[in-house]
Design a protein around this motif. Structure first.
Motif, PDB file in Angstrom:
ATOM      1  N   LEU A   1      -2.052   5.807   1.425  1.00 47.93           N
ATOM      2  CA  LEU A   1      -1.917   5.014   2.657  1.00 47.93           C
ATOM      3  C   LEU A   1      -3.043   3.988   2.756  1.00 47.93           C
ATOM      4  O   LEU A   1      -2.803   2.814   3.063  1.00 47.93           O
ATOM      5  CB  LEU A   1      -1.924   5.923   3.891  1.00 47.93           C
ATOM      6  CG  LEU A   1      -0.681   6.764   4.134  1.00 47.93           C
ATOM      7  CD1 LEU A   1      -0.934   7.784   5.242  1.00 47.93           C
ATOM      8  CD2 LEU A   1       0.511   5.891   4.468  1.00 47.93           C
ATOM      9  N   GLU A   2      -4.268   4.422   2.478  1.00 52.68           N
ATOM     10  CA  GLU A   2      -5.407   3.513   2.555  1.00 52.68           C
ATOM     11  C   GLU A   2      -5.281   2.375   1.539  1.00 52.68           C
ATOM     12  O   GLU A   2      -5.645   1.235   1.836  1.00 52.68           O
ATOM     13  CB  GLU A   2      -6.711   4.284   2.351  1.00 52.68           C
ATOM     14  CG  GLU A   2      -7.063   5.157   3.543  1.00 52.68           C
ATOM     15  CD  GLU A   2      -8.287   6.027   3.311  1.00 52.68           C
ATOM     16  OE1 GLU A   2      -8.840   6.038   2.178  1.00 52.68           O
ATOM     17  OE2 GLU A   2      -8.694   6.712   4.262  1.00 52.68           O
ATOM     18  N   GLN A   3      -4.770   2.660   0.336  1.00 52.91           N
ATOM     19  CA  GLN A   3      -4.582   1.613  -0.674  1.00 52.91           C
ATOM     20  C   GLN A   3      -3.598   0.543  -0.190  1.00 52.91           C
ATOM     21  O   GLN A   3      -3.681  -0.610  -0.595  1.00 52.91           O
ATOM     22  CB  GLN A   3      -4.086   2.210  -1.985  1.00 52.91           C
ATOM     23  CG  GLN A   3      -5.144   2.966  -2.752  1.00 52.91           C
ATOM     24  CD  GLN A   3      -4.591   3.550  -4.029  1.00 52.91           C
ATOM     25  OE1 GLN A   3      -3.642   3.042  -4.604  1.00 52.91           O
ATOM     26  NE2 GLN A   3      -5.200   4.640  -4.489  1.00 52.91           N
ATOM     27  N   LYS A   4      -2.669   0.941   0.661  1.00 52.66           N
ATOM     28  CA  LYS A   4      -1.694   0.004   1.222  1.00 52.66           C
ATOM     29  C   LYS A   4      -2.166  -0.552   2.569  1.00 52.66           C
ATOM     30  O   LYS A   4      -1.422  -1.251   3.245  1.00 52.66           O
ATOM     31  CB  LYS A   4      -0.338   0.704   1.421  1.00 52.66           C
ATOM     32  CG  LYS A   4       0.420   0.900   0.159  1.00 52.66           C
ATOM     33  CD  LYS A   4       1.122  -0.401  -0.156  1.00 52.66           C
ATOM     34  CE  LYS A   4       1.533  -0.525  -1.554  1.00 52.66           C
ATOM     35  NZ  LYS A   4       1.033  -1.684  -2.228  1.00 52.66           N
ATOM     36  N   SER A   5      -3.394  -0.236   2.967  1.00 48.22           N
ATOM     37  CA  SER A   5      -3.954  -0.645   4.270  1.00 48.22           C
ATOM     38  C   SER A   5      -3.078  -0.144   5.418  1.00 48.22           C
ATOM     39  O   SER A   5      -2.839  -0.851   6.396  1.00 48.22           O
ATOM     40  CB  SER A   5      -4.113  -2.166   4.343  1.00 48.22           C
ATOM     41  OG  SER A   5      -4.990  -2.611   3.340  1.00 48.22           O
ATOM     42  N   LEU A   6      -2.610   1.092   5.274  1.00 45.55           N
ATOM     43  CA  LEU A   6      -1.772   1.714   6.299  1.00 45.55           C
ATOM     44  C   LEU A   6      -2.490   2.903   6.909  1.00 45.55           C
ATOM     45  O   LEU A   6      -3.361   3.506   6.284  1.00 45.55           O
ATOM     46  CB  LEU A   6      -0.460   2.205   5.675  1.00 45.55           C
ATOM     47  CG  LEU A   6       0.481   1.160   5.096  1.00 45.55           C
ATOM     48  CD1 LEU A   6       1.574   1.827   4.273  1.00 45.55           C
ATOM     49  CD2 LEU A   6       1.081   0.318   6.203  1.00 45.55           C
ATOM     50  N   THR A   7      -2.091   3.254   8.113  1.00 43.12           N
ATOM     51  CA  THR A   7      -2.518   4.504   8.725  1.00 43.12           C
ATOM     52  C   THR A   7      -1.266   5.361   8.919  1.00 43.12           C
ATOM     53  O   THR A   7      -0.142   4.877   8.773  1.00 43.12           O
ATOM     54  CB  THR A   7      -3.195   4.287  10.095  1.00 43.12           C
ATOM     55  OG1 THR A   7      -2.204   3.877  11.046  1.00 43.12           O
ATOM     56  CG2 THR A   7      -4.310   3.259  10.013  1.00 43.12           C
TER      57      THR A   7
END
Length: 137
Positions: free
Chosen positions: A47-53
């Motif tokens: 998720l962090e790699q995709k800038s998602l939470t």
């Protein structure tokens, strides 16, 4: 046929980052695939790699590959769901190689044959509730 399952986290633009993998034993030539308990997999890094939470809109893409390399229908296993579980303590993650348990016995190397024999001897000697006699019925 046993299968290797990979899954990815995808953003709303269908851009995906691999999040993990696991193996499923069974299939049409063996016992049926069965999911009788929740299998949890940590996806925070993906998720962090995709800038998602966890609160953002995203999907999980699943690819199932049979042992012979054939891609199978992802509908053969239940669609994954996301469960938010707050961290309870600091853990250490260790990289491990994929465990390809299901191999054709005619293709085993001598080391694999010896490991299999030792595992079977240990199982037969195990007199606990998880031992051979309890499993064999």
């Amino acid at each position: 046929t046993s299968a290797h399952v990979t899954f990815s986290v995808c953003n709303v633009n269908s851009e995906c980052t691999e999040a993990g993998f696991f193996d499923v034993l069974g299939g049409s030539a063996e016992m049926p695939w069965q999911f009788d308990r929740v299998y949890k997999y940590e996806i925070t890094d993906a998720l962090e790699q995709k800038s998602l939470t966890i609160r953002d809109t995203f999907t999980l893409s699943v690819t199932i590959t049979a042992q012979n390399g054939t891609e199978l229908d992802s509908g053969l296993i239940p669609e994954p769901s996301v469960i938010l579980e707050a961290a309870s303590r600091v853990t250490q993650l260790h990289e491990v190689a994929p465990n390809r348990v299901r191999q054709d016995l005619t293709n085993l190397k001598e080391r694999d044959i010896q490991n299999l024999k030792a595992a079977l001897r240990d199982l037969q000697a195990d007199e606990s509730l998880n031992g051979y006699q309890n499993i064999a019925g």
